[in-house]
Design a protein around this motif. Structure first.
Motif, PDB file in Angstrom:
ATOM      1  N   ARG A 132       0.851  -1.191   0.000  1.00  0.00           N
ATOM      2  CA  ARG A 132       0.000   0.000   0.000  1.00  0.00           C
ATOM      3  C   ARG A 132       0.882   1.234   0.000  1.00  0.00           C
ATOM      4  O   ARG A 132       1.979   1.222   0.552  1.00  0.00           O
ATOM      5  N   SER A 165      -9.257   7.314   6.496  1.00  0.00           N
ATOM      6  CA  SER A 165      -9.832   6.307   5.613  1.00  0.00           C
ATOM      7  C   SER A 165     -11.224   6.668   5.119  1.00  0.00           C
ATOM      8  O   SER A 165     -11.974   5.786   4.698  1.00  0.00           O
ATOM      9  N   ARG A 175     -16.442   5.598   3.180  1.00  0.00           N
ATOM     10  CA  ARG A 175     -15.162   4.925   3.433  1.00  0.00           C
ATOM     11  C   ARG A 175     -14.384   4.956   2.130  1.00  0.00           C
ATOM     12  O   ARG A 175     -14.955   4.771   1.054  1.00  0.00           O
ATOM     13  N   LEU A 221     -10.435   0.558  -1.374  1.00  0.00           N
ATOM     14  CA  LEU A 221      -9.466  -0.305  -0.704  1.00  0.00           C
ATOM     15  C   LEU A 221      -8.024   0.199  -0.735  1.00  0.00           C
ATOM     16  O   LEU A 221      -7.329   0.160   0.271  1.00  0.00           O
ATOM     17  N   MET A 227      -7.197   3.459   1.815  1.00  0.00           N
ATOM     18  CA  MET A 227      -7.412   3.522   3.258  1.00  0.00           C
ATOM     19  C   MET A 227      -6.086   3.496   4.009  1.00  0.00           C
ATOM     20  O   MET A 227      -5.168   2.777   3.641  1.00  0.00           O
ATOM     21  N   TYR A 242      -5.969   2.692   7.240  1.00  0.00           N
ATOM     22  CA  TYR A 242      -6.091   1.508   8.095  1.00  0.00           C
ATOM     23  C   TYR A 242      -6.823   0.452   7.282  1.00  0.00           C
ATOM     24  O   TYR A 242      -7.811   0.757   6.620  1.00  0.00           O
ATOM     25  N   THR A 243      -6.365  -0.786   7.374  1.00  0.00           N
ATOM     26  CA  THR A 243      -7.173  -1.849   6.760  1.00  0.00           C
ATOM     27  C   THR A 243      -6.931  -3.169   7.477  1.00  0.00           C
ATOM     28  O   THR A 243      -5.826  -3.456   7.925  1.00  0.00           O
ATOM     29  N   LEU A 268      -8.151  -5.793   5.802  1.00  0.00           N
ATOM     30  CA  LEU A 268      -8.476  -6.702   4.703  1.00  0.00           C
ATOM     31  C   LEU A 268      -7.496  -7.887   4.574  1.00  0.00           C
ATOM     32  O   LEU A 268      -7.944  -9.033   4.482  1.00  0.00           O
TER      33      LEU A 268
END
Ligand code: F6R
Ligand code: MG
Ligand code: MG
Length: 372
Positions: free
Chosen positions: A234, A274, A346, A349, A352, A354-355, A357
């Motif tokens: 990311r 996010s 939100r 993907l 963000m 914070y995730t 996932l």
């Protein structure tokens, strides 16, 4: 503090705005007054500054400094670094939240770049009268300036000076940064507006770094941007940004520079970095993001420069002419909050901060069944 010989006063003044979050009061909402006092005492003890003003927006301390040492000056950056370290000590003593969070290194390495704090600096020869506005935002990212800067310097519906001021009619050059590939490109407005918008309409990646008057080449605006680094798949490194804009006499008037903020546009940031939410213009006294850690805030401090001195500030968004913008921002915030954890409130993907996932995906990987 270290002692300095000071810079020789020359023709070219540097305005440096350096900011960092070194501890929140309470949570991520505000800066404790003891940190602002500490920052003021550190900067007053230095002999290399011509003048300074310490301010804050949300949990970020903003050091607004003038000097004759030029941009990227090691001594100025070191002074800001030492100031943030001293503020961190105070933050630790009060157990403030996230003490020292933006100082990414244990020691200063010559320049602030890549060390955590945000930096916007410009050099110019002071005009006979030099009005500037320093914008400071919290709970958002540098690309949040793209839309307002576009309106200030390229939109005649915002800036009538582009149409009727002979000194502004030529237009402006926009320097745009690609924060992922670490490249820059310059577009001329109005000729290349459509090309410009292809990029700056994607503010998570492309940011307006600077704007120049097309005929004189004079710097008109500069923002803090920082490169995004690919970590754990990311891009990270987004930061609460600052923007410096010079005004009047062939540049947008003060009111044209403030006008874009009368319509609170949607920016990325807000809760846990996010979410999408409106950028609400506020005076310093109201710059304490509360609801859902927001909504994102912007403060505008105006100064008249006088031989390097910062005459001001004028806290522009304290004016009632921005009351409707605040009301609208709160209505937009109400609506966005109704969407809860769903996009586009939100962020999607990849954006963000914070995730969970990857963890959830890993835990459930065996439950995903391939469809034929
Ligand atoms: C967003 C922000 C806050 C925090 C949130 C969680 O930029 O500063 O919304 O992300 O309060 O903070 P932690 O993870 O520190 O508990
Ligand atoms: Mg914080
Ligand atoms: Mg912040």
């Amino acid at each position: 503090m270290r002692s300095h010989a000071g810079f020789t006063m020359g023709k070219i003044l540097t305005l440096s705005v350096i900011k960092a979050d070194v501890g929140g009061f309470v949570g991520h909402s505000d800066v404790h007054p003891a940190l602002l006092e500490k920052a003021k005492s550190c900067l007053s003890a230095s002999s290399i500054l011509t003048d300074f003003h310490v301010s804050h927006v949300g949990d970020d301390i903003n050091l607004i400094m003038t000097h004759y040492g030029g941009r990227n000056n090691g001594e100025i950056h070191h002074l800001a670094w030492d100031t943030f370290i001293a503020c961190t000590e105070v933050a630790k003593s009060l157990k403030l939240y996230g003490a020292g969070q933006d100082l990414l290194s244990d020691s200063f390495s010559g320049n602030m770049r890549g060390m955590g704090p945000g930096v916007a600096e410009m050099e110019f020869e002071e005009r006979p009268s030099e009005p500037v506005i320093v914008f400071m935002a919290d709970k958002t990212e540098p690309g949040a300036w793209n839309l307002p800067v576009y309106k200030m310097f390229a939109d005649p519906f915002n800036t009538i000076g582009l149409v009727i001021d002979p000194k502004a009619h030529c237009g402006f050059n926009f320097e745009v940064r690609d924060l992922i590939e670490n490249k820059k490109v310059t577009f001329a407005a109005p000729e290349e507006l459509y090309d410009l918008l292809v990029f700056i309409g994607a503010p998570g990646r492309y940011c307006v770094k600077a704007v120049f008057h097309k005929q004189t080449g004079e710097i008109a605006a500069v923002s803090s941007t920082q490169r995004l680094n690919l970590m754990a798949g990311r891009y990270v490194g987004k930061d609460d940004p600052v923007l410096i804009v010079r005004c009047q006499s062939g540049l947008p008037a003060v009111g044209e520079v403030l006008e874009p903020f009368a319509n609170p546009h949607l920016v990325s940031g807000w809760m846990r970095g996010s979410h999408t939410g409106p950028l609400m213009p506020v005076p310093v006294a109201q710059a304490t993001p509360a609801r859902f850690d927001g909504p994102p805030r912007v403060v505008a401090l105006g100064f008249q420069m006088c031989n390097g001195k910062l005459v001001g500030p004028q806290d522009f968004f304290a004016d009632p002419s921005f009351d409707n913008a605040r009301r609208k921002a709160l209505d937009v915030a109400d609506y966005m909050r109704t969407l809860g954890p769903f996009e586009p409130h939100r962020l999607h993907l990849e954006e963000m901060e914070y995730t969970t996932l990857p963890d959830v995906m890993h835990r459930l990987k065996d439950r995903f069944v391939k469809l034929s």
